[in-house]
Design an enzyme around this catalytic site. Structure first.
Site, PDB file in Angstrom:
ATOM      1  CG  HIS A   1      -5.020   8.126   9.106  1.00 33.64           C
ATOM      2  ND1 HIS A   1      -4.097   7.137   9.339  1.00 33.64           N
ATOM      3  CD2 HIS A   1      -4.325   9.282   9.048  1.00 33.64           C
ATOM      4  CE1 HIS A   1      -2.895   7.668   9.417  1.00 33.64           C
ATOM      5  NE2 HIS A   1      -3.011   8.972   9.242  1.00 33.64           N
TER       6      HIS A   1
ATOM      7  CG  ASP B   1      -3.907 -17.507   8.384  1.00 32.04           C
ATOM      8  OD1 ASP B   1      -3.112 -17.843   9.299  1.00 32.04           O
ATOM      9  OD2 ASP B   1      -5.133 -17.326   8.545  1.00 32.04           O
TER      10      ASP B   1
ATOM     11  N   GLY C   1       1.553 -15.919   4.755  1.00 37.19           N
ATOM     12  CA  GLY C   1       3.005 -16.121   4.716  1.00 37.19           C
ATOM     13  C   GLY C   1       3.821 -14.941   5.191  1.00 37.19           C
ATOM     14  CB  ALA C   2       3.081 -11.452   6.057  1.00 37.90           C
ATOM     15  CB  VAL C   3       7.422 -12.190   9.463  1.00 38.02           C
ATOM     16  CG1 VAL C   3       7.844 -12.290  10.926  1.00 38.02           C
ATOM     17  CG2 VAL C   3       8.227 -13.098   8.573  1.00 38.02           C
ATOM     18  CB  VAL C   4       1.847 -11.155  11.267  1.00 43.75           C
ATOM     19  CG1 VAL C   4       0.965 -10.168  12.038  1.00 43.75           C
ATOM     20  CG2 VAL C   4       1.665 -10.967   9.766  1.00 43.75           C
ATOM     21  N   PRO C   5       4.000 -10.277  13.914  1.00 46.21           N
ATOM     22  CG  PRO C   5       4.632  -8.217  14.798  1.00 46.21           C
ATOM     23  CD  PRO C   5       4.303  -8.910  13.509  1.00 46.21           C
TER      24      PRO C   5
END
Ligand code: Q5B
Length: 608
Positions: free
Chosen positions: A273, A294, A296-300
């Protein structure tokens, strides 16, 4: 940007630039979802109007085609989505025209490469007017079981596999259209499926951002969790980080920013892109992933773990009673398109046309099996082409030359004959070439030029029955039939038709036998005893000599000769030949700028 829902099961779109496949895919999706109305209300195809036939399930429907955006919006005031399949050159202008229509609320711009300055203007206008822009450079979006933009989610098989025919509980937004297909599949495997999915497009300035859609999903009660797939480059993800930090998002967000591999490269890397390039540290996938984590998201920790993160988040919501997974339904079967079914060998269908003379499907066209290059390289002439296309075989050179002589000799006979006269009058009435030509050709018939077939039929019949010229001519007279091929308006015993003499001379020299022509000459001798102008005319000469060609060449069975005579191939020679002259007369009149023809009164006998 508007909050909450942007599509529903009743949403209808206007589709800009006719593209059969994506429109059909939208309609197939509608059918799969059990929609009652097609999601495409109208098509805008600049410069053309009418209808396009497409399938809605098993039925064919006619979708109106409009030549302008204004006309389409006026005709379909409830269609509030504009799907723009214009090229990158015209996408901005047509998108702006669409945004200015009060009926249009959402537009999707598919083109890649729209100038960034144009996109910025579109974004500014859309924000000021509370409209939603998806794209540019996007595949679009989908509300499961309700509405789909163009090619989103790919084939029907893929849509079924991803359970997109009915709503689930997950709101999904991605930059990449291609990766969104991948995620539709992943989400379908580990959750109860997508509620809505949007690909915002890979440009540096997307019409709507990841956070725009996340905030919107936050306001849709049916969306219980949100999945985000960002990518390196740009700072779009940080507005999502801000929204999370500010507590604006109450639903679990599982996110991943792809492009972590960029650090493995020594220099700056540009991915597919326009916006996906490794710039400064803040734009890297690693830093954006950490910022999201940081906030608050769920990040793998990797893309591979993304699926597990989505699964665990979903299962937790189920455990907490926040999601009751939707019951599974069986979607209806979409009838397969005949051409694909035939291709895959699943069905057979009768053809509607049979053709044996030519084939244009291969590398080069073939006439009766002979490729065009052979025709050119072997020095074939028009006579050879006629023998291939009319008689379906290569005739000996003396035969094809005879055909060419017939064509040359009959190409024209001056401006006074019926055909040329009609053509001249028509051309002078201001009509075009084809009309002038056809008006002349229509005079060809039993009296003028079209007596060749009948001459062949009657001479053959009389010869085979062994009739003397007297028996033949008088028998015809009794039946009230003029002998075809005999008689001429200006040619006579003392003013012989040179064309007939030339044909006879050629045949005497080259044909193995001229028995039919000799019989015709005997008939002429008898008719000339009755009147001076009852000569063997050009039709009679060609008719009788062609019988000699068919019989003497050894290339045709008796049955084939009978069929050729019965069907009536030979007037075709005059039609073909005289077309050359009639076209010439048309050009002549146009060149001479001749005025409208009016026949003089003095030349008409007015009587009661
Ligand atoms: N009578 C050609 O007639 C013409 C008779 C006949 C027995 C006959 C006439 C005719 C058969 C059709 C035919 C092709 C209409 C002609 C051509 C291409 C062209 C044209 C161009 C070009 C001429 C006078 C007396 C009457 C008739 C009798 C006439 N023909 N008897 N068999 N075939 N032929 N068409 O001159 O007792 O007085 O009543 O229909 O082969 O179209 O250059 O112009 O390249 O463009 O008008 O060459 O022959 O004669 O009608 O006054 O008849 O002769 O029964 O007898 P005419 P009419 P009676 S080539």
């Amino acid at each position: 940007m508007a909050t909450g829902q942007i599509f529903s099961r009743n949403t209808q779109a206007l589709f800009y630039n006719y593209k059969q496949l994506p429109i059909q895919r939208m309609l197939d999706f509608d059918f799969l979802c059990g929609r009652e109305t097609p999601s495409v209300a109208g098509i805008i195809n600049p410069g053309s109007e009418g209808f396009q036939k497409l399938f809605f399930g098993q039925e064919e429907i006619a979708i109106p085609v409009h030549s302008t955006i204004e006309a389409a919006c006026a005709a379909h005031p409830t269609a509030d989505v504009f799907i723009n399949f214009a090229s990158f050159r015209s996408a901005a202008a047509s998108s702006m025209s669409a945004l200015k229509q009060h009926t249009i609320r959402v537009i999707a711009i598919i083109a890649e490469g729209v100038p960034e300055s144009d996109t910025k203007q579109l974004i500014a206008y859309a924000r000021a007017n509370n409209k939603v822009v998806i794209g540019p450079s996007t595949v679009g979006g989908i509300q499961a079981g309700a509405f789909k933009i163009g090619d989103t989610a790919g084939t029907i098989d893929n849509i079924i596999q991803c359970k997109l025919y009915r709503p689930g509980s997950v709101g999904f937004v991605s930059k990449s259209g291609g990766m969104s297909n991948e995620l539709y599949n992943t989400i379908a495997r580990v959750t109860d499926g997508i509620y809505e999915g949007i690909a915002i497009g890979g440009d540096v300035f997307p019409g709507s951002t990841l956070s725009d859609h996340v905030l919107r999903f936050n306001n849709i009660p049916q969306v219980k969790m949100i999945v985000v797939l960002g990518e390196l480059g740009g700072r779009d993800e940080y507005s999502l980080v801000e929204a999370l930090k500010e507590g604006k998002i109450h639903k679990p967000v599982v996110a991943w920013v792809s492009g972590t591999c960029a650090r493995l490269f020594k220099s700056e890397v540009q991915f597919g892109h326009a916006g996906a390039k490794s710039g400064g540290e803040l734009e890297s996938a690693q830093v954006k992933n950490q910022a999201l984590r940081d906030a608050g998201a769920v990040v793998p920790t990797s893309y591979e773990a993304f699926e597990t993160a989505i699964k665990e988040t979903f299962e937790k919501l189920v455990e907490e009673g926040k999601i009751s997974p939707v019951p599974e339904i069986k979607p209806p079967q979409i009838p397969e398109d005949l051409k694909y079914a035939i291709k895959s060998g699943k069905v057979r269908a009768p053809t509607h046309i049979i053709s044996t003379i030519s084939d244009d499907r291969g590398d080069e066209p073939c006439y009766a099996g002979v490729p065009m290059s052979t025709i050119v390289q072997s020095g074939f002439g028009v006579g050879d082409v006629i023998s291939l296309l009319w008689f379906k075989r290569s005739l000996p050179r003396y035969c094809t030359q005879f055909i060419e002589i017939c064509i040359m000799l009959c190409a024209d006979h001056g401006p006074c004959v019926s055909g040329a006269h009609n053509t001249i009058v028509t051309a002078r009435a201001g009509k075009d070439l084809v009309s002038s030509l056809v008006s002349g050709l229509l005079t060809i018939g039993p009296r003028f030029g079209g007596a060749i077939d009948d001459a062949a039929r009657y001479f053959k019949d009389a010869y085979e029955k062994g009739l003397t010229p007297y028996e033949f001519v008088e028998g015809m007279k009794k039946k009230g039939i003029r002998v075809p091929g005999i008689g001429h308006r200006i040619k006579s015993r003392d003013n012989r038709d040179k064309r007939v003499e030339l044909l006879q001379k050629y045949a005497h020299t080259h044909f193995p036998s001229v028995k039919y022509m000799e019989y015709a000459v005997q008939v002429e001798t008898y008719t000339l005893s009755k009147a001076n102008n009852l000569v063997l005319n050009v039709d009679g000469a060609i008719g009788s000599l062609f019988l000699d060609l068919l019989a003497g060449s050894g290339m045709f069975s008796k049955q084939e000769i009978d069929e050729i005579v019965e069907i009536g191939y030979l007037n075709g020679l005059f039609v073909l030949a005289r077309s050359i002259g009639l076209i010439g007369h048309t050009f002549d009149q146009k060149r001479l700028k001749q005025p409208l023809y009016r026949h003089p009164w003095e030349d008409v006998l007015y009587t009661k």
